[in-house]
Write a protein that holds these residues in place. Structure first.
Motif, PDB file in Angstrom:
ATOM      1  N   VAL A  47       0.840  -1.201   0.000  1.00 51.08           N
ATOM      2  CA  VAL A  47       0.000   0.000   0.000  1.00 51.08           C
ATOM      3  C   VAL A  47       0.869   1.243   0.000  1.00 51.08           C
ATOM      4  O   VAL A  47       1.986   1.230   0.528  1.00 51.08           O
ATOM      5  N   TYR A  48       0.317   2.306  -0.610  1.00 52.85           N
ATOM      6  CA  TYR A  48       0.987   3.604  -0.665  1.00 52.85           C
ATOM      7  C   TYR A  48       0.016   4.639  -0.100  1.00 52.85           C
ATOM      8  O   TYR A  48      -1.130   4.722  -0.535  1.00 52.85           O
ATOM      9  N   LEU A  49       0.503   5.412   0.877  1.00 52.55           N
ATOM     10  CA  LEU A  49      -0.362   6.385   1.549  1.00 52.55           C
ATOM     11  C   LEU A  49       0.297   7.750   1.597  1.00 52.55           C
ATOM     12  O   LEU A  49       1.521   7.874   1.655  1.00 52.55           O
ATOM     13  N   GLN A  50      -0.552   8.764   1.577  1.00 50.81           N
ATOM     14  CA  GLN A  50      -0.162  10.099   1.981  1.00 50.81           C
ATOM     15  C   GLN A  50      -0.999  10.450   3.205  1.00 50.81           C
ATOM     16  O   GLN A  50      -1.904   9.695   3.577  1.00 50.81           O
ATOM     17  N   LYS A  51      -0.720  11.563   3.812  1.00 49.64           N
ATOM     18  CA  LYS A  51      -1.460  11.941   5.025  1.00 49.64           C
ATOM     19  C   LYS A  51      -2.966  11.873   4.766  1.00 49.64           C
ATOM     20  O   LYS A  51      -3.477  12.536   3.860  1.00 49.64           O
ATOM     21  N   GLU A  52      -3.639  11.052   5.565  1.00 54.28           N
ATOM     22  CA  GLU A  52      -5.104  10.911   5.550  1.00 54.28           C
ATOM     23  C   GLU A  52      -5.647  10.348   4.239  1.00 54.28           C
ATOM     24  O   GLU A  52      -6.858  10.388   4.008  1.00 54.28           O
ATOM     25  N   ASN A  53      -4.796   9.830   3.374  1.00 55.01           N
ATOM     26  CA  ASN A  53      -5.267   9.286   2.094  1.00 55.01           C
ATOM     27  C   ASN A  53      -4.557   7.993   1.744  1.00 55.01           C
ATOM     28  O   ASN A  53      -3.340   7.886   1.887  1.00 55.01           O
ATOM     29  N   ILE A  54      -5.324   7.028   1.288  1.00 54.60           N
ATOM     30  CA  ILE A  54      -4.754   5.828   0.688  1.00 54.60           C
ATOM     31  C   ILE A  54      -4.720   6.063  -0.816  1.00 54.60           C
ATOM     32  O   ILE A  54      -5.755   6.258  -1.445  1.00 54.60           O
ATOM     33  N   ILE A  55      -3.504   6.059  -1.379  1.00 51.94           N
ATOM     34  CA  ILE A  55      -3.351   6.375  -2.793  1.00 51.94           C
ATOM     35  C   ILE A  55      -3.435   5.115  -3.650  1.00 51.94           C
ATOM     36  O   ILE A  55      -4.058   5.111  -4.717  1.00 51.94           O
ATOM     37  N   ASP A  56      -2.816   4.044  -3.201  1.00 56.52           N
ATOM     38  CA  ASP A  56      -2.778   2.799  -3.973  1.00 56.52           C
ATOM     39  C   ASP A  56      -2.709   1.639  -2.992  1.00 56.52           C
ATOM     40  O   ASP A  56      -1.745   1.523  -2.261  1.00 56.52           O
ATOM     41  N   GLU A  57      -3.745   0.842  -2.954  1.00 56.13           N
ATOM     42  CA  GLU A  57      -3.748  -0.324  -2.056  1.00 56.13           C
ATOM     43  C   GLU A  57      -3.885  -1.604  -2.850  1.00 56.13           C
ATOM     44  O   GLU A  57      -4.417  -2.605  -2.373  1.00 56.13           O
ATOM     45  N   SER A  58      -3.382  -1.584  -4.066  1.00 51.40           N
ATOM     46  CA  SER A  58      -3.569  -2.723  -4.962  1.00 51.40           C
ATOM     47  C   SER A  58      -2.862  -3.992  -4.491  1.00 51.40           C
ATOM     48  O   SER A  58      -3.200  -5.081  -4.919  1.00 51.40           O
ATOM     49  N   GLY A  59      -1.895  -3.871  -3.595  1.00 50.52           N
ATOM     50  CA  GLY A  59      -1.178  -5.041  -3.102  1.00 50.52           C
ATOM     51  C   GLY A  59      -1.676  -5.564  -1.765  1.00 50.52           C
ATOM     52  O   GLY A  59      -1.154  -6.553  -1.247  1.00 50.52           O
ATOM     53  N   MET A  60      -2.674  -4.953  -1.239  1.00 47.37           N
ATOM     54  CA  MET A  60      -3.193  -5.358   0.074  1.00 47.37           C
ATOM     55  C   MET A  60      -4.208  -6.478  -0.097  1.00 47.37           C
ATOM     56  O   MET A  60      -5.110  -6.384  -0.933  1.00 47.37           O
ATOM     57  N   PRO A  61      -4.084  -7.537   0.716  1.00 51.30           N
ATOM     58  CA  PRO A  61      -5.156  -8.537   0.720  1.00 51.30           C
ATOM     59  C   PRO A  61      -6.489  -7.861   1.072  1.00 51.30           C
ATOM     60  O   PRO A  61      -6.532  -6.914   1.867  1.00 51.30           O
ATOM     61  N   LYS A  62      -7.546  -8.345   0.478  1.00 45.98           N
ATOM     62  CA  LYS A  62      -8.845  -7.680   0.620  1.00 45.98           C
ATOM     63  C   LYS A  62      -9.418  -7.837   2.026  1.00 45.98           C
ATOM     64  O   LYS A  62     -10.187  -6.991   2.498  1.00 45.98           O
ATOM     65  N   GLU A  63      -9.027  -8.891   2.696  1.00 51.73           N
ATOM     66  CA  GLU A  63      -9.576  -9.137   4.037  1.00 51.73           C
ATOM     67  C   GLU A  63      -8.465  -9.079   5.075  1.00 51.73           C
ATOM     68  O   GLU A  63      -7.313  -9.384   4.793  1.00 51.73           O
ATOM     69  N   ARG A  64      -8.810  -8.667   6.230  1.00 48.38           N
ATOM     70  CA  ARG A  64      -7.995  -8.667   7.460  1.00 48.38           C
ATOM     71  C   ARG A  64      -6.912  -7.606   7.494  1.00 48.38           C
ATOM     72  O   ARG A  64      -6.409  -7.294   8.562  1.00 48.38           O
ATOM     73  N   PHE A  65      -6.520  -7.059   6.374  1.00 49.12           N
ATOM     74  CA  PHE A  65      -5.435  -6.067   6.323  1.00 49.12           C
ATOM     75  C   PHE A  65      -6.006  -4.670   6.111  1.00 49.12           C
ATOM     76  O   PHE A  65      -6.902  -4.480   5.284  1.00 49.12           O
ATOM     77  N   SER A  66      -5.463  -3.706   6.844  1.00 50.50           N
ATOM     78  CA  SER A  66      -5.837  -2.313   6.629  1.00 50.50           C
ATOM     79  C   SER A  66      -4.647  -1.428   6.961  1.00 50.50           C
ATOM     80  O   SER A  66      -3.742  -1.831   7.697  1.00 50.50           O
ATOM     81  N   ALA A  67      -4.647  -0.227   6.408  1.00 47.99           N
ATOM     82  CA  ALA A  67      -3.554   0.710   6.659  1.00 47.99           C
ATOM     83  C   ALA A  67      -4.120   2.110   6.765  1.00 47.99           C
ATOM     84  O   ALA A  67      -5.144   2.434   6.154  1.00 47.99           O
ATOM     85  N   GLU A  68      -3.441   2.932   7.555  1.00 52.02           N
ATOM     86  CA  GLU A  68      -3.834   4.325   7.688  1.00 52.02           C
ATOM     87  C   GLU A  68      -2.596   5.172   7.923  1.00 52.02           C
ATOM     88  O   GLU A  68      -1.556   4.698   8.384  1.00 52.02           O
ATOM     89  N   PHE A  69      -2.745   6.442   7.607  1.00 49.45           N
ATOM     90  CA  PHE A  69      -1.684   7.413   7.855  1.00 49.45           C
ATOM     91  C   PHE A  69      -2.401   8.690   8.285  1.00 49.45           C
ATOM     92  O   PHE A  69      -2.731   9.543   7.465  1.00 49.45           O
ATOM     93  N   PRO A  70      -2.657   8.817   9.591  1.00 44.11           N
ATOM     94  CA  PRO A  70      -3.472   9.937  10.069  1.00 44.11           C
ATOM     95  C   PRO A  70      -2.724  11.261   9.987  1.00 44.11           C
ATOM     96  O   PRO A  70      -1.502  11.304   9.802  1.00 44.11           O
ATOM     97  N   LYS A  71      -3.478  12.310  10.189  1.00 46.31           N
ATOM     98  CA  LYS A  71      -2.894  13.656  10.133  1.00 46.31           C
ATOM     99  C   LYS A  71      -1.781  13.798  11.166  1.00 46.31           C
ATOM    100  O   LYS A  71      -0.757  14.429  10.913  1.00 46.31           O
ATOM    101  N   GLU A  72      -2.005  13.242  12.337  1.00 42.80           N
ATOM    102  CA  GLU A  72      -0.990  13.254  13.379  1.00 42.80           C
ATOM    103  C   GLU A  72      -0.617  11.822  13.727  1.00 42.80           C
ATOM    104  O   GLU A  72      -1.486  10.969  13.823  1.00 42.80           O
ATOM    105  N   GLY A  73       0.659  11.586  13.931  1.00 45.78           N
ATOM    106  CA  GLY A  73       1.081  10.267  14.363  1.00 45.78           C
ATOM    107  C   GLY A  73       1.576   9.401  13.223  1.00 45.78           C
ATOM    108  O   GLY A  73       1.573   9.798  12.044  1.00 45.78           O
TER     109      GLY A  73
END
Lengths: 116, 111
Positions: A47-73
């Motif tokens: 997965v590829y993320l920018q702050k508060e946005n998922i840009i490309d999650e084409s490699g993430m398994p559809k179930e059980r996996f998630s990613a985030e990049f919050p504004k802080e932290g």
């Protein structure tokens, strides 16, 4: 100037538990990438993320996996109900907020997840 | 789609030998090309890069030339050391930021 910080370095989880992996990008970098490396294999994009946005999650398994990049932290990669096949090294990388193709990535040292 | 193919390892050399690790790519457009190195138990480190055809990237005695006509980016070093033992990854990146990595080539250098 700290590099990309990942924690924990090693994580052991029993089957069915949740794994939470953290990544703080290099100072000044706003693009974060997660890759998985199975033993004796190459890196697979997740997965590829920018702050508060998922840009490309084409490699993430559809179930059980998630990613985030919050504004802080840090960025978080979450794996729910882990299974033995999730055992791998998970690497985070970051790049600056310009055309990343010419800069390359700065990698963290990885989190080695073992599911028992 | 975009892809990177590297020679299979392991590659075993004696100290001071000449190193070549082959890398070819398939890509739409004009990618940037990279070599990364991974030491045991660590993350990848950028070793060198080239952003356009005929560019030569170099670092720490390693070199690679971006060959558009043969779609190749082979890694070379004239005299390897034991400390060069690691896994080497060839990679490409196009305008979409995402980087595609090859499978990696493990290098063992014997004293």
């Amino acid at each position: 100037n700290a590099g990309v910080m990942q924690n924990p370095r090693h994580l052991v989880r029993r089957r069915g538990q949740e794994a939470r992996l953290r990544c703080s990008p290099m100072k000044g970098h706003s693009h974060v990438y997660w890759y998985r490396q199975l033993p004796e294999e190459g890196l697979k994009f997740m997965v590829y993320l920018q702050k508060e946005n998922i840009i490309d999650e084409s490699g993430m398994p559809k179930e059980r996996f998630s990613a985030e990049f919050p504004k802080e932290g840090p960025s978080i990669l979450r794996i729910q109900q882990v299974v033995r096949g999730d055992s791998a090294a998970y690497f985070c990388a970051s790049s600056p907020p310009v055309q990343g193709r010419d800069y390359g990535y700065t990698f963290g040292s990885g989190t080695r997840l073992t599911v028992v | 789609g975009n892809s990177v193919t590297q020679m299979e390892g392991p590659v075993t050399l004696s100290e001071e030998a000449f190193l070549t690790i082959n890398c070819t790519y398939t890509a739409t457009g004009y990618p940037s090309l990279f070599w990364y190195v991974q030491y045991p138990g660590e993350g990848l480190q950028l070793l060198l890069k080239a952003t356009k055809a005929d560019d030569k990237g170099s670092n720490k005695g390693f070199e690679a030339t971006y060959r558009k006509e043969t779609t190749s980016f082979h890694l070379e070093k004239g005299s390897v050391q034991v400390s060069d033992s690691a896994v080497y990854f060839c990679a490409l990146s196009t305008g979409g930021f995402k980087t595609i990595f090859g499978a990696g080539t493990r290098l063992f250098v014997k004293a």
